[in-house]
Design an enzyme around this catalytic site. Structure first.
Site, PDB file in Angstrom:
ATOM      1  N   GLY A 103       0.896  -1.523   0.122  1.00 32.47           N
ATOM      2  CA  GLY A 103      -0.190  -0.397  -0.174  1.00 32.47           C
ATOM      3  C   GLY A 103       0.915   0.930  -0.087  1.00 32.47           C
ATOM      4  N   CYS A 104       0.001   2.270  -0.123  1.00 35.40           N
ATOM      5  CA  CYS A 104       0.330   4.127  -0.499  1.00 35.40           C
ATOM      6  C   CYS A 104       1.204   4.350   0.869  1.00 35.40           C
ATOM      7  CB  CYS A 104       0.458   4.274  -1.703  1.00 35.40           C
ATOM      8  SG  CYS A 104       0.450   3.878  -3.413  1.00 35.40           S
ATOM      9  N   ILE A 105       0.356   3.933   1.503  1.00 31.37           N
ATOM     10  CA  ILE A 105       0.675   4.692   3.012  1.00 31.37           C
ATOM     11  C   ILE A 105       0.869   3.938   4.058  1.00 31.37           C
ATOM     12  CG2 ILE A 105      -0.945   6.045   4.664  1.00 31.37           C
ATOM     13  CD1 ILE A 105      -1.899   7.143   2.071  1.00 31.37           C
TER      14      ILE A 105
ATOM     15  N   ILE B  25       2.402  12.253   0.169  1.00 30.65           N
ATOM     16  CA  ILE B  25       2.298  10.252   0.208  1.00 30.65           C
ATOM     17  C   ILE B  25       4.252   9.744  -0.207  1.00 30.65           C
ATOM     18  CG2 ILE B  25       1.793   8.140  -1.184  1.00 30.65           C
ATOM     19  CD1 ILE B  25      -1.216   9.302  -1.955  1.00 30.65           C
TER      20      ILE B  25
END
Lengths: 105, 155
Positions: A103-105, B25
């Site tokens: 995931g990106c977070i 991000i």
């Protein structure tokens, strides 16, 4: 996939060194992986995070990300980065013998 | 294999929701990989670290072809607020942090957070106008000193 000798035990690892089979994990394997990652001594707080990661993975099938860890593991984001300076979620997953969080977070 | 990236400095220059998230991000993701990260907020990007504005950032509905709505429609009063509400809901559903929570979290990861002196002067902001996570209002020269030895990403 290759076989690797960790703490006197043969375990299967992926190219990044993550355990392929979480059931091949035990505390000695954890210590051996931690040493390879530059953590010589797994403290009670390290183990709190590692055990939390494992129980989350066993329950949900995925490893928690850093935000979730900071909110629910009882260890803050700040402390997580002190415990695992080279990336807490990734490193704790590796030491916990579970796949890398996705995931990106 | 090529050499791994060990340090990044990310500049956030835009003051819209979609302008700020990518930089946040990338900074958070860098820290998660054990990469040293610094965030530098400049021009309208400074809203993301402004006490009064960081929780009120909006999606741009005008001059934003990616929204797929005509500019005249995007300009109708309330459109930006509505688009922001919709996107915020989606963001929450994906379990993404809000901008204030994200900035706090990134600060906790040990990343550096800085504001641009020229922009602060332009908008008349002082350290008191900015959130506690900001480590300093710095010049471009100081930014380059901090960024030395790493990659620089402009967003």
């Amino acid at each position: 996939m290759t076989s690797k000798l960790l703490a006197g035990q043969d375990v299967e690892v992926d190219p990044e060194g993550f355990l392929v089979d979480a059931s091949q994990w035990n505390k000695d394997v954890a210590s051996a992986i931690a040493k390879e990652e530059g953590i010589d001594d797994l403290t009670g707080q390290h183990m709190q995070v590692i055990n939390f990661m494992r129980s989350e993975y066993m329950a949900k099938g995925t490893a928690p990300n850093i935000r979730l860890l900071g909110k629910t593991s009882g260890v803050t984001v700040k402390e997580l980065y002190q415990l695992f300076p080279k990336g807490p979620a990734k490193l704790a997953a590796k030491i916990a013998g579970i796949p890398k969080p996705h995931g990106c977070i | 294999m090529s050499d791994p990236i060990e340090k990044v400095s990310i500049i956030i220059s835009k003051g819209s929701l979609e302008g700020v998230y990518p930089g946040l991000i990338m900074a958070n993701g860098a820290r998660a990989e054990g990469i040293e990260a610094n965030l530098f907020f400049t021009f309208f990007g400074m809203d993301a670290i402004h006490r009064k504005h960081w929780s009120k950032m909006k999606v741009a509905t005008v001059g934003n072809p990616g929204m797929h709505i005509p500019t005249v429609v995007g300009g109708i009063p309330g459109m930006s607020a509505m688009a922001t509400k919709m996107m915020s809901k989606k963001i929450e559903k994906l379990d993404f942090p809000s901008i204030p929570e994200f900035v706090e979290m990134i600060s906790d990861t040990g990343a550096g957070i800085y504001a641009c002196l020229a922009s602060a002067d332009l908008f008349g902001y002082t350290k008191d106008d900015l959130v506690d996570q900001v480590q300093g209002i710095i010049t471009v020269g100081e930014f380059y000193d901090i960024a030395a030895g790493g990659q620089i990403i402009f967003t």
